[in-house]
Motif scaffolding. Structure first.
Motif, PDB file in Angstrom:
ATOM      1  N   ASP A  90       0.806  -1.220   0.000  1.00 39.41           N
ATOM      2  CA  ASP A  90       0.000   0.000   0.000  1.00 39.41           C
ATOM      3  C   ASP A  90       0.841   1.273   0.000  1.00 39.41           C
ATOM      4  O   ASP A  90       0.324   2.358   0.261  1.00 39.41           O
ATOM      5  CB  ASP A  90      -0.945   0.002   1.201  1.00 39.41           C
ATOM      6  CG  ASP A  90      -0.206  -0.155   2.534  1.00 39.41           C
ATOM      7  OD1 ASP A  90       1.050  -0.207   2.520  1.00 39.41           O
ATOM      8  OD2 ASP A  90      -0.865  -0.224   3.588  1.00 39.41           O
ATOM      9  N   GLY A  91       2.135   1.145  -0.271  1.00 41.17           N
ATOM     10  CA  GLY A  91       2.995   2.321  -0.337  1.00 41.17           C
ATOM     11  C   GLY A  91       3.543   2.791   0.988  1.00 41.17           C
ATOM     12  O   GLY A  91       4.106   3.895   1.073  1.00 41.17           O
ATOM     13  N   HIS A  92       3.439   1.969   2.031  1.00 40.19           N
ATOM     14  CA  HIS A  92       3.901   2.392   3.354  1.00 40.19           C
ATOM     15  C   HIS A  92       5.427   2.472   3.414  1.00 40.19           C
ATOM     16  O   HIS A  92       6.124   1.771   2.672  1.00 40.19           O
ATOM     17  CB  HIS A  92       3.389   1.429   4.425  1.00 40.19           C
ATOM     18  CG  HIS A  92       3.923   0.027   4.276  1.00 40.19           C
ATOM     19  ND1 HIS A  92       3.234  -0.958   3.604  1.00 40.19           N
ATOM     20  CD2 HIS A  92       5.076  -0.559   4.702  1.00 40.19           C
ATOM     21  CE1 HIS A  92       3.927  -2.089   3.635  1.00 40.19           C
ATOM     22  NE2 HIS A  92       5.060  -1.866   4.296  1.00 40.19           N
ATOM     23  N   PRO A  93       5.970   3.286   4.322  1.00 42.18           N
ATOM     24  CA  PRO A  93       7.423   3.296   4.535  1.00 42.18           C
ATOM     25  C   PRO A  93       7.860   2.020   5.234  1.00 42.18           C
ATOM     26  O   PRO A  93       7.079   1.390   5.951  1.00 42.18           O
ATOM     27  CB  PRO A  93       7.638   4.518   5.432  1.00 42.18           C
ATOM     28  CG  PRO A  93       6.343   4.685   6.159  1.00 42.18           C
ATOM     29  CD  PRO A  93       5.273   4.248   5.192  1.00 42.18           C
ATOM     30  N   ASP A  94       9.124   1.633   5.043  1.00 42.82           N
ATOM     31  CA  ASP A  94       9.583   0.386   5.668  1.00 42.82           C
ATOM     32  C   ASP A  94      11.036   0.443   6.119  1.00 42.82           C
ATOM     33  O   ASP A  94      11.674  -0.580   6.302  1.00 42.82           O
ATOM     34  CB  ASP A  94       9.373  -0.792   4.707  1.00 42.82           C
ATOM     35  CG  ASP A  94      10.106  -0.623   3.379  1.00 42.82           C
ATOM     36  OD1 ASP A  94      10.964   0.272   3.270  1.00 42.82           O
ATOM     37  OD2 ASP A  94       9.809  -1.386   2.442  1.00 42.82           O
ATOM     38  N   THR A  95      11.567   1.652   6.326  1.00 39.21           N
ATOM     39  CA  THR A  95      12.970   1.767   6.734  1.00 39.21           C
ATOM     40  C   THR A  95      13.177   1.318   8.173  1.00 39.21           C
ATOM     41  O   THR A  95      14.115   0.593   8.486  1.00 39.21           O
ATOM     42  CB  THR A  95      13.457   3.216   6.572  1.00 39.21           C
ATOM     43  OG1 THR A  95      13.225   3.650   5.230  1.00 39.21           O
ATOM     44  CG2 THR A  95      14.945   3.318   6.876  1.00 39.21           C
ATOM     45  N   ALA A  96      12.302   1.775   9.084  1.00 35.75           N
ATOM     46  CA  ALA A  96      12.456   1.483  10.510  1.00 35.75           C
ATOM     47  C   ALA A  96      11.101   1.140  11.097  1.00 35.75           C
ATOM     48  O   ALA A  96      10.053   1.416  10.503  1.00 35.75           O
ATOM     49  CB  ALA A  96      13.073   2.679  11.233  1.00 35.75           C
ATOM     50  N   PHE A  97      11.128   0.549  12.306  1.00 32.88           N
ATOM     51  CA  PHE A  97       9.864   0.206  12.953  1.00 32.88           C
ATOM     52  C   PHE A  97      10.032   0.178  14.457  1.00 32.88           C
ATOM     53  O   PHE A  97      11.138   0.071  14.989  1.00 32.88           O
ATOM     54  CB  PHE A  97       9.330  -1.136  12.449  1.00 32.88           C
ATOM     55  CG  PHE A  97      10.114  -2.336  12.921  1.00 32.88           C
ATOM     56  CD1 PHE A  97       9.821  -2.952  14.133  1.00 32.88           C
ATOM     57  CD2 PHE A  97      11.139  -2.867  12.153  1.00 32.88           C
ATOM     58  CE1 PHE A  97      10.532  -4.060  14.569  1.00 32.88           C
ATOM     59  CE2 PHE A  97      11.865  -3.974  12.568  1.00 32.88           C
ATOM     60  CZ  PHE A  97      11.553  -4.567  13.791  1.00 32.88           C
ATOM     61  N   ALA A  98       8.899   0.282  15.152  1.00 28.69           N
ATOM     62  CA  ALA A  98       8.818   0.068  16.591  1.00 28.69           C
ATOM     63  C   ALA A  98       7.563  -0.740  16.869  1.00 28.69           C
ATOM     64  O   ALA A  98       6.602  -0.712  16.095  1.00 28.69           O
ATOM     65  CB  ALA A  98       8.784   1.392  17.347  1.00 28.69           C
ATOM     66  N   VAL A  99       7.579  -1.467  17.993  1.00 30.21           N
ATOM     67  CA  VAL A  99       6.437  -2.277  18.416  1.00 30.21           C
ATOM     68  C   VAL A  99       5.909  -1.691  19.717  1.00 30.21           C
ATOM     69  O   VAL A  99       6.636  -1.630  20.717  1.00 30.21           O
ATOM     70  CB  VAL A  99       6.843  -3.750  18.604  1.00 30.21           C
ATOM     71  CG1 VAL A  99       5.683  -4.567  19.147  1.00 30.21           C
ATOM     72  CG2 VAL A  99       7.350  -4.337  17.292  1.00 30.21           C
ATOM     73  N   LEU A 100       4.652  -1.239  19.705  1.00 27.64           N
ATOM     74  CA  LEU A 100       4.076  -0.556  20.856  1.00 27.64           C
ATOM     75  C   LEU A 100       2.627  -0.972  21.041  1.00 27.64           C
ATOM     76  O   LEU A 100       1.924  -1.234  20.060  1.00 27.64           O
ATOM     77  CB  LEU A 100       4.117   0.967  20.662  1.00 27.64           C
ATOM     78  CG  LEU A 100       5.464   1.612  20.372  1.00 27.64           C
ATOM     79  CD1 LEU A 100       5.263   3.042  19.925  1.00 27.64           C
ATOM     80  CD2 LEU A 100       6.349   1.564  21.602  1.00 27.64           C
ATOM     81  N   ASN A 101       2.157  -0.985  22.278  1.00 26.51           N
ATOM     82  CA  ASN A 101       0.740  -1.179  22.577  1.00 26.51           C
ATOM     83  C   ASN A 101       0.131   0.203  22.761  1.00 26.51           C
ATOM     84  O   ASN A 101       0.303   0.836  23.802  1.00 26.51           O
ATOM     85  CB  ASN A 101       0.585  -2.026  23.836  1.00 26.51           C
ATOM     86  CG  ASN A 101      -0.861  -2.149  24.273  1.00 26.51           C
ATOM     87  OD1 ASN A 101      -1.785  -1.935  23.491  1.00 26.51           O
ATOM     88  ND2 ASN A 101      -1.068  -2.477  25.537  1.00 26.51           N
ATOM     89  N   ILE A 102      -0.595   0.701  21.767  1.00 30.32           N
ATOM     90  CA  ILE A 102      -1.040   2.096  21.833  1.00 30.32           C
ATOM     91  C   ILE A 102      -2.511   2.322  21.507  1.00 30.32           C
ATOM     92  O   ILE A 102      -3.034   3.396  21.806  1.00 30.32           O
ATOM     93  CB  ILE A 102      -0.193   3.003  20.904  1.00 30.32           C
ATOM     94  CG1 ILE A 102      -0.110   2.437  19.491  1.00 30.32           C
ATOM     95  CG2 ILE A 102       1.175   3.238  21.489  1.00 30.32           C
ATOM     96  CD1 ILE A 102       0.708   3.279  18.532  1.00 30.32           C
ATOM     97  N   THR A 103      -3.212   1.365  20.906  1.00 30.05           N
ATOM     98  CA  THR A 103      -4.560   1.700  20.438  1.00 30.05           C
ATOM     99  C   THR A 103      -5.672   1.175  21.331  1.00 30.05           C
ATOM    100  O   THR A 103      -6.826   1.513  21.106  1.00 30.05           O
ATOM    101  CB  THR A 103      -4.807   1.168  19.017  1.00 30.05           C
ATOM    102  OG1 THR A 103      -4.928  -0.257  19.060  1.00 30.05           O
ATOM    103  CG2 THR A 103      -3.701   1.569  18.082  1.00 30.05           C
ATOM    104  N   GLY A 104      -5.370   0.354  22.311  1.00 28.32           N
ATOM    105  CA  GLY A 104      -6.478  -0.126  23.134  1.00 28.32           C
ATOM    106  C   GLY A 104      -6.216  -1.474  23.730  1.00 28.32           C
ATOM    107  O   GLY A 104      -5.650  -1.574  24.807  1.00 28.32           O
ATOM    108  N   ASP A 105      -6.614  -2.566  23.065  1.00 27.55           N
ATOM    109  CA  ASP A 105      -6.456  -3.887  23.668  1.00 27.55           C
ATOM    110  C   ASP A 105      -4.975  -4.226  23.796  1.00 27.55           C
ATOM    111  O   ASP A 105      -4.115  -3.551  23.241  1.00 27.55           O
ATOM    112  CB  ASP A 105      -7.265  -4.932  22.900  1.00 27.55           C
ATOM    113  CG  ASP A 105      -6.641  -5.358  21.570  1.00 27.55           C
ATOM    114  OD1 ASP A 105      -5.407  -5.287  21.412  1.00 27.55           O
ATOM    115  OD2 ASP A 105      -7.398  -5.766  20.674  1.00 27.55           O
TER     116      ASP A 105
END
Length: 701
Positions: free
Chosen positions: A612-627
């Motif tokens: 879908d054209g998203h960036p993919d250079t770096a990432f983080a894993v976080l619990n941020i939206t709810g569950d």
């Protein structure tokens, strides 16, 4: 089995061509006549320790450059004929081999052929076959100017930087550098036959690896062209059947898992950076913000970079504040960065603690206003090794050495030698030295309510006294370390686990006794989580980089190898992801739509990202939206996208592991995910969010 010559009718029959299907053929005409690794080669060869790049200058698909950081390959033309050249001197020729591979792990019973022109008589140039990973494959080569050799690389080294090889055959073969030799290998089950210019020269039987990719390799300059792989009669159908079965199984697993669904996206024009970010609730609104650091690369490209600009931005893209001048040139770093977000004074509000302009500083989280500062220490000694009078800082970690509530003491370390411990009002408490590695780990080893510390290969108590050390006997620094009990049995004593660069994997008892030392190559980045439900306790996953990029090894709590493979050819933070909420976690490779995704404890790609054209250079894993399930934040220098699951969780209880606090973030930390469960209710979800971000977080699902 040693080499045995063939004679008579049997030898003549083996020289006859076999019928089969062509799997691959290439004369390298699609590669341009240039070095294939610019411009990345000129920036920093360490960038892919924890970043994903599509390539280092020139796309080489479908070839895979498995020792990519050596930047060893160039295209060219000779008398109208195209070739690819390994153009470098290999500084560690028996430890790593610049290699290009092609094909599939299911390739078997094939013949591989290439024209090879050595441009040096030093060391070797030849064909790789039955390639399992970059420390486990067969090699047929012209070697040392006077021989042809057949051997297998074994995955565990025999000593420090001493690769393990098993020789299967060798024959005298003087060769020149003026022209090409046609090297050919035929595989049939465990049987191996090798040819030079159509003449059978070596035969052996070895069954350690019976299938795998094929390719070319050299340790000193050599040219290659007219590469081909042909199956033995009828084998292509068996290969296709195995590949199809594997892909159907993967498709089924991916179908059962939630798919990544875009939740938010925003731009970071001009102030974006690579993996130089922190997350924390800067403005006290109950949800995290993103703090982005740009750095100037000074003196030496990987040792003395300094923060030039800090930008605080909400997850809706609103800039809260900025200090310094943004410049897109300063987006890259290939080491740690000394800044964190933490409530360092215990007033319930988050501060930013950083080293900038040779000062340890504390900033107000909501505004970036400077609250307090102190000069970093002056340094004595070799100015060639450290050109500045004062320390620039490498990383920051928070500890509780005092026994007071919370981790408020500040440890600042330099690149590899010295550290300084400050109180939360920036008063120097104590200092230490050693072979520090990259990032320490806090752990209350005696239950007194105070943190002790493992740093490098040493253990320090909360009073600043070193209790034991292996720093002087081990030759390479610790990249990632951890102390704790991950056995699943609460009666077990904690252990210290270290991924020690070229020292490989090490495990120590609480008293410092070395329990296990496995030389798996340059052990770079570990994470610990429940990756396998069929293995007791938690598992430690390590990814290699230097000399063996992308090699992943999964260990059980007792230091035994459970799984090993090479799903990628670069580094990665391999962060654990609570993606399903069902009790086992996946490891994130990258958001690359082909070579990224999440792998399970069998190293299978069980979650992929949409095209879908998203960036993919770096990432983080976080619990941020709810569950309690994790989200994935992916970014490049221009934009940030956040993915969550495409479906709600169904079940009475949902997995809610407890992970390292975000205030102790690092590109080199061992990310640990301790098991936990909560009821599948919004009120219970809040507890999981509070563990990461504090009270007052708002559910967003």
């Amino acid at each position: 089995m040693p080499f045995r010559p063939l004679a008579g009718l049997a030898a003549l029959l083996l020289l006859l061509p076999c019928s089969g299907a062509e799997l691959f053929r290439d004369d390298f005409r699609t590669l341009p006549p240039r070095i294939l690794s610019e411009p990345v080669r000129g920036l920093t060869n360490a960038i892919e320790e924890y970043h994903n790049l599509p390539h280092r200058g020139v796309p080489m698909d479908p070839w895979e450059n498995v020792i990519l950081h050596e930047d060893a390959w160039a295209g060219g033309d000779e008398d109208g004929k195209t070739y690819v050249e390994m153009h470098m001197e290999n500084p560690l020729p028996h430890l790593m081999n610049p290699t290009l591979v092609i094909g599939d792990a299911e390739w078997s019973n094939y013949s591989v052929e290439a024209k090879v022109r050595p441009l040096s008589k030093l060391d070797m140039a030849g064909i790789v076959f039955r390639y399992h990973h970059n420390r486990h494959y067969y090699l047929f080569s012209l070697s040392d100017g006077n021989k042809a050799r057949l051997r297998i690389r074994l995955p565990i080294e025999t000593g420090y930087r001493q690769a393990a090889w098993k020789d299967l055959g060798e024959i005298a073969f003087p060769y020149e550098t003026k022209g090409y030799y046609t090297l050919r290998v035929e595989n049939e089950g465990a049987s191996i036959r090798t040819y030079i210019d159509g003449k059978l020269v070596l035969q052996a039987t070895d069954s350690e690896i019976q299938k795998g990719k094929a390719g070319i390799t050299a340790n000193y300059p050599a040219r290659f062209t007219d590469f081909s792989v042909v199956t033995n009669g009828g084998e292509e159908q068996a290969i296709a059947a195995r590949v199809d079965a594997r892909e159907q199984s993967l498709s089924a697993m991916r179908g059962k898992n939630p798919k990544p669904k875009l939740w938010k996206r925003f731009r970071t024009p001009g102030f974006g950076a690579y993996r130089n970010v922190r997350f924390g609730d800067l403005n006290g609104d109950g949800v995290p913000e993103m703090l982005i650091a740009q750095n100037t690369r000074k003196v030496r490209r990987n040792d003395f970079a300094q923060i030039s600009c800090l930008t605080a931005v909400t997850l809706d893209g609103e800039v809260l504040w900025q200090i310094g001048r943004p410049d897109p040139y300063n987006d890259i770093t290939a080491h740690d960065v000394p800044f964190q977000i933490h409530d360092v004074d215990g007033d319930g509000k988050q501060e930013v603690v950083l080293v900038k302009d040779f000062k340890l500083q504390v900033l107000e989280g909501a505004t970036g206003k400077r609250i307090q500062e102190t000069w970093m220490p002056e340094l004595a000694g070799d100015k060639a090794a450290h050109p500045y009078q004062r320390e620039v800082g490498d990383s920051i970690t928070f500890f509780n050495f005092s026994g007071k509530p919370g981790r408020r003491e500040i440890l600042v370390k330099d690149r590899y030698k010295s550290f300084w411990v400050y109180s939360n009002d920036l008063q120097l408490q104590w200092t230490g030295e050693g072979q520090l590695g990259h990032f320490p780990y806090p752990f209350d080893a005696n239950g007194d309510g105070k943190d002790d510390m493992v740093i490098g290969y040493a253990f320090w108590n909360s009073e600043g006294k070193q209790q034991w050390s292996h720093d002087k006997e081990l030759k390479d620094h610790a990249d990632g370390i951890f102390m704790g009990n991950i056995s699943g049995d609460p009666q077990k004593e904690p252990r210290v686990y270290a991924c020690g660069s070229d020292e490989g994997f090490l495990m120590f008892a609480k008293d410092g006794t070395l329990l296990k030392h496995l030389r798996i190559g340059h052990a770079q980045t570990p994470s610990i989580a429940k990756y396998r439900d069929d293995v007791p306790g938690l598992q430690l996953m390590n990814i290699n980089f230097w000399k063996n990029p992308g090699l992943i090894t999964l260990f059980d709590w007792d230091g035994n190898i459970v799984e090993q493979g090479e799903p990628i050819h670069s580094g990665s933070p391999i962060l654990p992801v609570n993606w399903t909420g069902e009790g086992t976690e996946f490891a994130m490779l990258s958001a690359d739509i082909k070579k990224g995704g999440m792998v399970d404890g069998h190293l299978r790609r069980v979650v992929m990202f949409p095209n879908d054209g998203h960036p993919d250079t770096a990432f983080a894993v976080l619990n941020i939206t709810g569950d309690p399930r994790d989200e994935i934040v992916v970014w490049n220098t221009e934009e940030v996208w956040i993915y969550t699951q495409d479906r709600a969780f169904n079940g009475e209880k949902i997995y809610a592991p407890e992970k390292n606090p975000e205030y102790n973030e690092s590109n080199y930390r061992t990310t640990v995910s301790f098991p936990g469960w909560v009821n599948n209710q919004p009120a219970e979800w809040e507890k999981a969010l509070e563990r990461m971000w504090g009270a007052g977080n708002r559910s967003k699902h």
